[in-house]
Design an enzyme around this catalytic site. Structure first.
Site, PDB file in Angstrom:
ATOM      1  N   CYS A   2       0.839  -1.190   0.000  1.00 50.21           N
ATOM      2  CA  CYS A   2       0.000   0.000   0.000  1.00 50.21           C
ATOM      3  C   CYS A   2       0.881   1.251   0.000  1.00 50.21           C
ATOM      4  CB  CYS A   2      -0.952   0.082   1.185  1.00 50.21           C
ATOM      5  SG  CYS A   2      -2.074  -1.289   1.319  1.00 50.21           S
ATOM      6  N   ARG A  27       4.006  -0.471  -4.750  1.00 51.63           N
ATOM      7  CA  ARG A  27       3.693  -1.005  -3.422  1.00 51.63           C
ATOM      8  C   ARG A  27       2.337  -1.696  -3.371  1.00 51.63           C
ATOM      9  NH1 ARG A  27       6.975   1.744   0.641  1.00 51.63           N
ATOM     10  NH2 ARG A  27       5.516   1.007   2.192  1.00 51.63           N
ATOM     11  N   TRP A  74      -2.951  -2.643  -1.738  1.00 49.92           N
ATOM     12  CA  TRP A  74      -2.661  -4.070  -1.932  1.00 49.92           C
ATOM     13  C   TRP A  74      -3.527  -4.774  -0.898  1.00 49.92           C
ATOM     14  CZ3 TRP A  74      -0.547  -8.216   0.854  1.00 49.92           C
ATOM     15  CH2 TRP A  74      -0.137  -9.310   0.074  1.00 49.92           C
ATOM     16  N   ASN A  99      -1.797   1.950   5.871  1.00 52.69           N
ATOM     17  CA  ASN A  99      -0.955   0.873   5.345  1.00 52.69           C
ATOM     18  C   ASN A  99      -0.662  -0.053   6.520  1.00 52.69           C
ATOM     19  OD1 ASN A  99       0.980  -0.690   4.096  1.00 52.69           O
ATOM     20  ND2 ASN A  99       2.596   0.850   4.264  1.00 52.69           N
ATOM     21  N   GLY A 100      -0.869  -1.350   6.349  1.00 50.39           N
ATOM     22  CA  GLY A 100      -0.599  -2.281   7.447  1.00 50.39           C
ATOM     23  C   GLY A 100      -1.831  -3.095   7.773  1.00 50.39           C
ATOM     24  N   GLU A 482      17.181 -18.024  -7.714  1.00 47.36           N
ATOM     25  CA  GLU A 482      16.761 -16.657  -8.041  1.00 47.36           C
ATOM     26  C   GLU A 482      16.203 -16.611  -9.471  1.00 47.36           C
ATOM     27  OE1 GLU A 482      16.005 -14.131  -6.573  1.00 47.36           O
ATOM     28  OE2 GLU A 482      16.177 -12.484  -7.983  1.00 47.36           O
ATOM     29  N   LYS A 486      12.443 -15.389 -10.403  1.00 47.14           N
ATOM     30  CA  LYS A 486      12.158 -14.313 -11.373  1.00 47.14           C
ATOM     31  C   LYS A 486      11.171 -14.793 -12.429  1.00 47.14           C
ATOM     32  CE  LYS A 486      13.176 -11.549  -9.688  1.00 47.14           C
ATOM     33  NZ  LYS A 486      13.952 -11.278  -8.511  1.00 47.14           N
ATOM     34  N   GLU A 489       7.642 -15.301 -10.952  1.00 45.32           N
ATOM     35  CA  GLU A 489       7.071 -14.031 -10.509  1.00 45.32           C
ATOM     36  C   GLU A 489       6.475 -13.207 -11.656  1.00 45.32           C
ATOM     37  OE1 GLU A 489       9.106 -10.802  -7.582  1.00 45.32           O
ATOM     38  OE2 GLU A 489      10.399 -12.194  -8.587  1.00 45.32           O
ATOM     39  N   HIS A 505      17.483 -37.679  -7.060  1.00 46.53           N
ATOM     40  CA  HIS A 505      16.737 -38.018  -5.843  1.00 46.53           C
ATOM     41  C   HIS A 505      15.257 -37.657  -5.968  1.00 46.53           C
ATOM     42  CE1 HIS A 505      20.497 -39.051  -3.968  1.00 46.53           C
ATOM     43  NE2 HIS A 505      20.988 -37.901  -4.369  1.00 46.53           N
ATOM     44  N   LYS A 604       5.667  -4.639  -3.812  1.00 42.71           N
ATOM     45  CA  LYS A 604       7.027  -4.462  -3.327  1.00 42.71           C
ATOM     46  C   LYS A 604       6.944  -3.960  -1.896  1.00 42.71           C
ATOM     47  CE  LYS A 604      11.342  -3.149  -5.423  1.00 42.71           C
ATOM     48  NZ  LYS A 604      11.719  -4.461  -5.975  1.00 42.71           N
TER      49      LYS A 604
END
Ligand code: F6R
Length: 609
Positions: A2, A27, A74, A99-100, A482, A486, A489, A505, A604
């Protein structure tokens, strides 16, 4: 998570607020809204979708007014919808952005409903505006009402409150979610990130935990958690370029991938001398803290966690200290063992990741000898609360998928390896080699970026795939992880990474012609082992894409496409092999037409648990 912007000015602020939201959209981007006070009237516009939807609505029906708040969301409580979008209002008087997460919102909601308050959203935030409204019947100022309100809130919040009947001020409060105050000439601002306010000011102060501030056009008065008036230092922004601008690039992510040589140059500048890494890279008193360290515990999330995983190989192999790496959300909720003389290192682009911050606080309670953060956000909670900070200086990262922050984190961790190595018997030759390697990184990354066209072509092969497997060994295993993160995502292709020795395995069962296998193969002592793993995949009909050192002697054929990567030494190899994997995910996402900079369901700066 947010984004919040607020302003008290003489001029109309709606445009400033919306421009701020655009810069904060990374955000959260499921809905956005703005509320302004004009001549004693509160007007509000909210829209589902991106900030552009809100901007469009405001272009058609502008809002006038010098005091206002805005928010890009968000969703945590309540689906993305107009009724759940912020700002929330109480009785057309009080407007709030938040926000939160308010953890005790159900209890507060019940209490407020009993008092006659009617809720119009499913959000936890709405309790804040009704509570402020209620408290205003008991207190004679908005400040006092907000101070009384925040005492009743449990959880994390950064919140801004305005009152239609008092357009001279906004009250802001911080507990767990960052807020920065921006100082203008005869106008003042607040935001959840200084980026939002760069077009209007470069002077900022950061609120601390529990702070409540009253902001008017001409004054900012800050009170700490006990209600005592306090000063918070005002600093000029260190953000040297206007990161809110994509420039010639189609996406922030691509811009940030290409900014890596520059970001690495910045992070290296003034941090080495006489072919050694300086302790001062980690802060003024770093030597005192670092000299007795024998164990490093690294804590991080997501991409930053992958950087930590690579560093574990380096610290144990070259610095001679033991190292554990753990995901912050696990560390914070379990009883872990603390080795003697342990350094706790958090890694975070944003410096505000809730789990990482909670892990740091726990580690301090546990009595770690020292704490350090490798962080890109000056003034962030992790920086303020750690004994030492390695400031990454990567520049603002806007693309939700982290790219330049990751490679700069790796460079910072390599520097930590050199410094801790020096205290633990690393030879001068080794330190020189490491430093030389670090200093040649910007040029080498530049070279790796020239693979872009070849990778764009390769990406076509992935467009119709639903799965992919990434393989690496040693410190390239975290790089494979990573690469997989990517790809999933931003292209929504399911991707997994394995240490290639693990293939037999279990994961070998997945191999068939529909499962592309991406291999990172630098020319190191594990190359021959990796080649055997490649043969295991080939024997089962898998199609491979091998990013290999030009000397590694792989050859393209029907089952394998080899992409030659510039030759690089063992120190820099993980960082260099990251570049083609970033480019691959970018180009696959482009072909698939996904939202590269703002992939679905993500945000983010994850400031909630
Ligand atoms: C992935 C990504 C995330 C972050 C993670 C931690 O591209 O960006 O996985 O790395 O949310 O964030 P920071 O580094 O801000 O603590």
């Amino acid at each position: 998570m947010c984004g919040i912007v607020g302003a008290v000015a003489q001029r109309d602020v709606a445009e400033i607020l919306v421009e701020g939201l655009r810069r904060l959209e990374y955000r959260g981007y499921d809905s956005a809204g703005v509320a302004v006070i004009n001549q004693g009237e509160l007007s509000r516009t909210r829209r589902v979708g991106k900030v552009q939807e809100l901007a469009q609505a405001l272009a058609e029906m502008p809002l006038a007014g010098g005091t206002g708040i805005a928010h890009t969301r968000w969703a945590t409580h309540g689906e993305p919808s107009e009724r759940n979008a912020h700002p929330h209002v109480s009785h057309e008087d009080i407007a709030v952005v938040h926000n939160g997460i308010i953890e005790n919102h159900v209890k507060l909601r019940n209490m407020l409903q009993q008092q006659g308050y009617v809720f119009s959203s499913d959000t936890d935030t709405e309790v804040i505006c009704h509570l402020v409204h209620l408290e205003l019947t008991r207190h004679d100022s908005l400040l006092a009402a907000v101070q009384a309100t925040v005492k009743q809130l449990e959880g994390a919040y950064g919140t801004v409150v305005i009152d239609r009947r008092d357009s001279e001020r906004m009250i802001v409060a911080r507990s767990g979610s960052p807020l920065v105050i921006g100082y203008g000439l005869g106008e003042n601002f607040v935001a959840s990130d200084q980026l939002a306010l760069l077009p209007v000011t470069r002077s900022f102060s950061f609120l601390e935990e529990g702070d409540v501030a009253e902001i008017t056009r001409r004054s900012v008065t800050i009170y700490d958690v006990n209600g005592a008036q306090v000063e918070r230092e005002i600093k000029e922004s260190e953000v040297t370029h206007d990161a809110g601008d994509k420039g010639e690039y189609r996406h922030y992510m691509l811009k940030e991938i290409y900014e890596q040589p520059l970001a690495l140059s910045r992070t290296l500048a003034d941090r080495t001398a006489n072919m050694q890494v300086l302790d001062s890279a980690f802060g003024d008193n770093a030597s005192e803290f670092l000299k007795d360290i024998k164990h490093v515990q690294i804590i991080a999330c997501g991409t930053s966690y992958h950087a930590g995983m690579a560093a574990r190989y380096w610290l144990e192999q070259w610095a001679g200290v033991s190292c554990n790496v753990e995901i912050a959300s696990e560390f914070r909720y379990r009883k872990s063992y603390m080795y003697p003389n342990s350094l706790l290192v958090t890694i975070s682009q944003s410096g505000e990741t809730a789990d990482t911050l909670a892990a740091l606080r726990l580690a301090k309670e546990m009595g770690y000898k020292a704490t350090m953060t490798i962080c890109n956000a000056p003034g962030s909670s992790l920086v303020r609360e750690s004994d030492m900070a390695y400031m990454m200086k990567a520049g603002a990262e806007i693309g939700v998928a982290s790219t330049k922050a990751f490679t700069v984190q790796l460079a910072g961790l390599m520097m930590l390896t050199a410094v801790l190595g020096r205290y633990n018997g690393m030879s001068d030759e080794m330190q020189t080699a490491m430093t030389q390697s670090l200093l040649s990184l910007p040029a080498k990354v530049e070279q790796a970026l020239s693979l872009d066209d070849a990778i764009a072509e390769l990406a076509e092969d992935f467009a119709d795939k639903s799965n992919a497997l990434f393989l690496g060994r040693g410190d390239q295993y975290p790089i494979a992880m990573e690469g997989a993160l990517k790809l999933k995502e931003i292209s929504y292709i399911h991707a997994e990474a394995y240490a290639s020795g693990e293939l037999k395995h279990g994961p070998l069962a997945l191999i068939d012609a529909d499962m592309p296998v991406i291999v990172v193969a630098p020319n190191n002592e594990l190359l021959e082992k990796l080649k055997s793993n490649v043969e295991e995949v080939r024997a089962r009909g898998g199609l491979m894409y091998v990013f290999a050192d030009i000397d590694a002697e792989f050859e393209s054929d029907d089952t394998m496409k080899v992409i030659p990567v510039p030759h690089c030494d063992e120190f820099m190899a993980p960082l260099i092999y990251t570049i083609p994997l970033q480019l691959l995910s970018y180009h696959v996402a482009l072909i698939k037409g996904t939202d590269v900079d703002q992939p679905r369901n993500l945000a983010k700066s994850v400031t909630v648990e």
